[in-house]
Design a protein around this motif. Structure first.
Motif, short mmCIF file in Angstrom:
data_model
loop_
_atom_site.label_atom_id
_atom_site.label_comp_id
_atom_site.label_asym_id
_atom_site.label_seq_id
_atom_site.Cartn_x
_atom_site.Cartn_y
_atom_site.Cartn_z
N GLN A 12 0.84 -1.20 0.00
CA GLN A 12 0.00 0.00 0.00
C GLN A 12 0.87 1.24 0.00
O GLN A 12 2.04 1.22 0.42
N ALA A 13 0.30 2.32 -0.45
CA ALA A 13 1.02 3.60 -0.48
C ALA A 13 1.51 3.96 0.91
O ALA A 13 0.80 3.74 1.90
N GLY A 14 2.73 4.49 0.95
CA GLY A 14 3.34 4.87 2.22
C GLY A 14 4.24 3.81 2.82
O GLY A 14 5.03 4.12 3.73
N LYS A 15 4.13 2.60 2.32
CA LYS A 15 4.95 1.50 2.84
C LYS A 15 6.31 1.46 2.16
O LYS A 15 6.60 2.27 1.28
N SER A 16 7.14 0.48 2.59
CA SER A 16 8.50 0.35 2.08
C SER A 16 8.76 -1.04 1.51
O SER A 16 8.09 -2.01 1.90
N ARG A 65 13.55 9.50 -1.19
CA ARG A 65 12.72 8.36 -0.76
C ARG A 65 13.42 7.02 -0.97
O ARG A 65 13.22 6.08 -0.22
N ASN A 82 11.30 3.81 0.23
CA ASN A 82 10.42 4.27 1.31
C ASN A 82 9.31 5.15 0.75
O ASN A 82 9.42 5.70 -0.35
N SER A 83 8.26 5.29 1.53
CA SER A 83 7.14 6.17 1.16
C SER A 83 6.67 5.90 -0.27
O SER A 83 6.53 6.83 -1.08
N LEU A 84 6.45 4.65 -0.56
CA LEU A 84 6.05 4.28 -1.92
C LEU A 84 4.72 4.89 -2.30
O LEU A 84 3.81 5.02 -1.47
N GLN A 85 4.62 5.27 -3.57
CA GLN A 85 3.42 5.89 -4.12
C GLN A 85 2.93 5.08 -5.32
O GLN A 85 3.72 4.35 -5.94
N ASP A 88 5.00 4.76 -8.37
CA ASP A 88 6.22 3.95 -8.34
C ASP A 88 5.99 2.56 -8.91
O ASP A 88 6.94 1.78 -9.05
N SER A 120 -3.22 2.55 -3.79
CA SER A 120 -3.58 3.73 -2.98
C SER A 120 -4.57 3.39 -1.90
O SER A 120 -5.14 2.30 -1.88
#
Length: 120
Positions: A12-16, A65, A82-85, A88, A120
Motif C-alpha cells: 500500500q502507499a506509504g509503505k517500504s 525516498r 520508502n514512502s512508496l506511491q 512507483d 492507494s
C-alpha cells in the motif's frame, strides 16, 4: 553471467520495500550498478545508479525516498524504497555496467525484472 532480482511485491502507499540484485559470477571489475523502472505504456526510466562510493544518483521522482547501495565484493545492489506511491508501480530492472568476470565482460548486463505494485 546472470543478474537476478528479488524483493518485489504489492504494497500500500506509504509503505517500504527493498529490492535486491545479485550477479551470478565473481566480479573482477565493474563500473556501476543501477535500477531502472518500466511502467505500463512508458519507456524504461533510470531510477538510481551507483559506482559504490558516495556517488549515488537518483531520478527526481525518487530522490529523498529511495536509497541505492552496492557491494562490489559480493556483486549485489540493493534499492531501499520508502514512502512508496502508486506512481512507483512498474517492473524494476537491475543493470550492471562495464562488467568483467572470469568468464566474460561487456558494457551492460540486465536482469529480467521484478514487479512492484503500489496501491492507494
Amino acid at each position: 553471467v546472470q543478474l537476478t532480482e528479488s524483493g518485489g511485491g504489492s504494497v500500500q502507499a506509504g509503505k517500504s520495500l527493498t529490492l535486491s540484485c545479485e550477479i551470478s559470477e565473481k566480479i573482477l571489475s565493474i563500473g556501476s550498478m543501477g535500477w531502472y523502472r518500466q511502467a505500463p505504456g512508458n519507456q524504461r526510466q533510470l531510477i538510481a545508479t551507483t559506482a559504490g562510493g558516495n556517488d549515488a544518483k537518483y531520478s527526481d521522482s525518487v530522490k529523498g525516498r529511495f536509497t541505492i547501495s552496492m557491494d562490489s565484493a559480493k556483486g549485489t545492489v540493493n534499492l531501499r524504497m520508502n514512502s512508496l506511491q502508486p506512481e512507483d508501480t512498474g517492473v524494476y530492472v537491475c543493470n550492471a555496467h562495464n562488467l568483467l568476470t572470469f568468464s566474460e565482460g561487456g558494457m551492460d548486463y540486465w536482469g529480467k525484472g521484478i514487479l512492484v505494485t503500489v496501491s492507494s
